[in-house]
Design a protein around this motif. Structure first.
Motif, mmCIF file in Angstrom:
data_model
loop_
_atom_site.group_PDB
_atom_site.id
_atom_site.type_symbol
_atom_site.label_atom_id
_atom_site.label_comp_id
_atom_site.label_asym_id
_atom_site.label_seq_id
_atom_site.Cartn_x
_atom_site.Cartn_y
_atom_site.Cartn_z
ATOM 1 N N THR A 269 0.840 -1.187 0.000
ATOM 2 C CA THR A 269 0.000 0.000 0.000
ATOM 3 C C THR A 269 0.876 1.237 0.000
ATOM 4 O O THR A 269 1.775 1.359 0.833
ATOM 5 C CB THR A 269 -0.923 0.018 1.241
ATOM 6 N N HIS B 128 0.877 5.659 -0.389
ATOM 7 C CA HIS B 128 0.070 6.871 -0.265
ATOM 8 C C HIS B 128 0.782 7.991 -1.008
ATOM 9 O O HIS B 128 1.969 8.230 -0.789
ATOM 10 C CB HIS B 128 -0.083 7.260 1.213
ATOM 11 N N GLU B 129 0.058 8.647 -1.894
ATOM 12 C CA GLU B 129 0.599 9.775 -2.642
ATOM 13 C C GLU B 129 -0.330 10.963 -2.473
ATOM 14 O O GLU B 129 -1.515 10.792 -2.195
ATOM 15 C CB GLU B 129 0.719 9.424 -4.125
ATOM 16 N N ILE C 93 -3.999 9.944 -2.348
ATOM 17 C CA ILE C 93 -4.317 8.838 -3.247
ATOM 18 C C ILE C 93 -3.681 7.587 -2.663
ATOM 19 O O ILE C 93 -2.475 7.541 -2.424
ATOM 20 C CB ILE C 93 -3.774 9.094 -4.661
ATOM 21 N N LYS D 126 -2.841 3.688 -3.199
ATOM 22 C CA LYS D 126 -2.692 2.679 -4.246
ATOM 23 C C LYS D 126 -2.289 1.356 -3.600
ATOM 24 O O LYS D 126 -1.476 1.339 -2.685
ATOM 25 C CB LYS D 126 -1.625 3.092 -5.252
ATOM 26 N N LYS D 127 -2.878 0.282 -4.108
ATOM 27 C CA LYS D 127 -2.522 -1.059 -3.635
ATOM 28 C C LYS D 127 -2.066 -1.884 -4.822
ATOM 29 O O LYS D 127 -2.709 -1.891 -5.862
ATOM 30 C CB LYS D 127 -3.716 -1.736 -2.970
ATOM 31 N N ALA D 128 -0.942 -2.562 -4.643
ATOM 32 C CA ALA D 128 -0.419 -3.468 -5.662
ATOM 33 C C ALA D 128 -0.293 -4.846 -5.027
ATOM 34 O O ALA D 128 0.210 -4.979 -3.909
ATOM 35 C CB ALA D 128 0.935 -2.988 -6.158
#
Length: 89
Positions: free
Chosen positions: A49, A51-52, A61, A63-65
């Motif tokens: 996870t 955070h931007e 924002i 984002k999870k990869a």
């Protein structure tokens, strides 16, 4: 259970959840561990996870990869939490 690592010992060959530093989470079958919480996980799913901050809107924002790894060695010094499988007895 007499010691904290007994809980992990009872989770051998079962799926566990491992929360790591740096926003990483792992789920996989626990094959081995040691007193430093070094672990070997099989069929591991890693979720990272991040955070931007959107500079235009100042919104965060997230984002999870996710990726699957057949066999994974986890170094114990990054482990924050280990959760054994839910037992219903």
């Amino acid at each position: 259970m007499e010691e904290p690592l007994d809980l992990i010992r009872l989770s051998i060959d079962e799926r566990v959840y491992v929360k790591c530093r740096g926003g990483r989470e792992l789920r996989g079958k626990l094959h081995a561990y040691d007193q430093h919480l070094n672990m070997v996980l099989g069929e591991a799913e890693e979720t990272v996870t991040t955070h931007e901050l959107d500079e235009e809107t100042d919104e965060e924002i997230v984002k999870k990869a996710t990726r699957t790894i057949r066999m994974l060695f986890v170094r114990g010094d990054i482990v924050v939490l280990v959760s054994p499988p839910l037992r219903t007895t």
